[in-house]
Design a protein around this motif. Sequence first.
Motif, PDB file in Angstrom:
ATOM      1  N   GLY A 115       0.823  -1.231  -0.072  1.00 50.33           N
ATOM      2  CA  GLY A 115      -0.059  -0.013   0.067  1.00 50.33           C
ATOM      3  C   GLY A 115       0.772   1.210  -0.126  1.00 50.33           C
ATOM      4  O   GLY A 115       0.600   2.446  -0.748  1.00 50.33           O
ATOM      5  N   SER A 116       1.786   1.309   0.911  1.00 52.56           N
ATOM      6  CA  SER A 116       2.850   2.686   1.094  1.00 52.56           C
ATOM      7  C   SER A 116       3.285   2.732  -0.518  1.00 52.56           C
ATOM      8  O   SER A 116       3.609   3.833  -0.759  1.00 52.56           O
ATOM      9  N   TYR A 117       3.903   1.592  -0.967  1.00 52.50           N
ATOM     10  CA  TYR A 117       4.592   1.864  -1.999  1.00 52.50           C
ATOM     11  C   TYR A 117       3.604   2.319  -3.242  1.00 52.50           C
ATOM     12  O   TYR A 117       3.935   3.371  -4.018  1.00 52.50           O
TER      13      TYR A 117
ATOM     14  N   VAL B 240       1.126   0.315  13.666  1.00 52.35           N
ATOM     15  CA  VAL B 240       2.078  -0.196  12.436  1.00 52.35           C
ATOM     16  C   VAL B 240       1.562  -0.350  11.223  1.00 52.35           C
ATOM     17  O   VAL B 240       0.685  -1.034  10.993  1.00 52.35           O
ATOM     18  N   ASN B 241       2.033   0.412  10.116  1.00 46.55           N
ATOM     19  CA  ASN B 241       1.400   0.082   8.954  1.00 46.55           C
ATOM     20  C   ASN B 241       1.276  -1.276   8.339  1.00 46.55           C
ATOM     21  O   ASN B 241       0.449  -1.523   7.650  1.00 46.55           O
ATOM     22  N   ILE B 248      -4.407   1.985   4.206  1.00 47.13           N
ATOM     23  CA  ILE B 248      -3.280   2.550   4.956  1.00 47.13           C
ATOM     24  C   ILE B 248      -3.885   4.014   5.494  1.00 47.13           C
ATOM     25  O   ILE B 248      -2.844   4.389   6.464  1.00 47.13           O
ATOM     26  N   ASP B 249      -4.860   4.324   5.313  1.00 40.21           N
ATOM     27  CA  ASP B 249      -5.381   5.724   5.701  1.00 40.21           C
ATOM     28  C   ASP B 249      -6.203   5.338   7.178  1.00 40.21           C
ATOM     29  O   ASP B 249      -6.601   6.317   7.844  1.00 40.21           O
ATOM     30  N   SER B 318      11.755  -4.727   3.537  1.00 40.32           N
ATOM     31  CA  SER B 318      11.915  -3.161   2.831  1.00 40.32           C
ATOM     32  C   SER B 318      10.412  -2.641   3.097  1.00 40.32           C
ATOM     33  O   SER B 318      10.560  -1.463   2.820  1.00 40.32           O
ATOM     34  N   GLU B 319       9.602  -3.330   3.333  1.00 44.01           N
ATOM     35  CA  GLU B 319       8.276  -2.648   3.470  1.00 44.01           C
ATOM     36  C   GLU B 319       8.106  -1.626   4.721  1.00 44.01           C
ATOM     37  O   GLU B 319       7.593  -0.626   4.807  1.00 44.01           O
ATOM     38  N   THR B 320       8.992  -2.332   5.876  1.00 45.94           N
ATOM     39  CA  THR B 320       9.137  -1.458   6.755  1.00 45.94           C
ATOM     40  C   THR B 320      10.059  -0.116   6.607  1.00 45.94           C
ATOM     41  O   THR B 320       9.870   0.945   7.306  1.00 45.94           O
TER      42      THR B 320
END
Lengths: 124, 332
Positions: A115-117, B240-241, B248-249, B318-320
């Motif tokens: 999602g963030s990406y 934490v995302n 994500i919102d 890497s997501e973190t």
Amino acid sequence: MQDEPRPDELVKAVAEFLRNDIAPQISGHAAFKLRVAINALDLVTRQLTLAGDSDAAELHGLTMLLGVHGTLDGLNQDLADRIAQGDVDLTTPGVKEHLWQTTLAKLAVDQPNYGSYKRELEPK
Amino acid sequence: MSTASVAELLARSAAAWCPGAAGVTSAVRLSGGASQETWSFDIMHPDGAIGAILRRAPSGYGAAPGRAAGLDAEAVLMQLAHDAGVPSPKVLHVLKPDDDLGTGFIMQRVAGETIPRKILRDDEFAGARPKLARQCGEILAGIHGLSAASLPQLRRMNAAAEIAELQREIDGFGWPRPVFQLALRWLRGNDPGPSERVTLVHGDFRHGNLIVGPDGVRAVLDWELAHLGDPMEDLGWICVNSWRFGVIDKPVGGFGTYEELFAGYEAASGIAVDAQRVKFWEVMGTLRWGVMCVGMMQRFRLGPDHSMERAMIGRRSSETEIDLLRLLAPRG
């Protein structure tokens, strides 16, 4: 020099076989594991396709940022050490941009659906 | 160990502590739960089948080294939480050497869903979703309110010790991590100091460890990482995302807002939430999950559990990094 097909073509073909022909026949824990396996093969395909260019860009970025030559691993270690020691931080010109660029390149291989990406790729 | 032999051992065990038990059916190992084995089974009984769950440590395999509370402590905590009105499964039996099933315990099976994508997207949970963040706040207030005197022996942690532990782990990777180093610097510079309030901290309060039904949270699972520390840690961790699973919102588990979480916590505990501490622990938690991902990869390489799942979790570190950058160095 090895013959064709390229590794990325072979891995992709195997992943497609597993996804289209095998996955529909499997259930339960084995199906879960098969999904993980297919995801792993897809990741390998992305790395084989993308990492050459992104590693070259990263090496160039590190060389500019640190003002020294070295290997990708060595220069990354140098950058990590300098950040750890406080010699380099987000106010150092180019650091923030470099960290973003290299991180986005990792996500493009590891998890392009994260999602963030996806959010960061949207036009601002 | 084969499925058949686990079922046989469970039947023999149940006969010893469940009066009327007449065998065990439907024993199946569940997917998920990377660090411990979980089995679902039914105890046949004249009054109707009893749905049960076995949680056990596979032999020859340690969970998170040095961090795990231990399955015995988990059983005690789950029972305490249950008795205090925190949604929890009832503990039916703590494994003994005679059971020949390793270490662990057997608990009531609670019906519901733990798979985040279903909880966040399926119609069945549409009514529950708007309530979950507030409910999580209320539940955490209950956990943090458990009497310290009744707790089993647990590690005591604080932010400084946690930072030092993360630093040691990251320096030991043998793999450069500039973004992790940046996060460590930020944490050192923004450590709010020891918390005045030290309570039981669940340590892993997030999707996957919450059983949700159409009515809301039905049970809190997995006390493996329970410890004593700053209660705000649990509130930061669920934000934490990685635990938002794409939504994500909505910072709380992809289903709610900080305000709802805090309001539930404050209403149930009468204690004000320190939002800045929660933010600090969200950053810490993001880094902690990144370090855990790398740890999974290392255990894939070195340990007896040479599984694809572990290897692939390594690629989630890497997501973190992108989430740490979004927290600490947002782009304009």
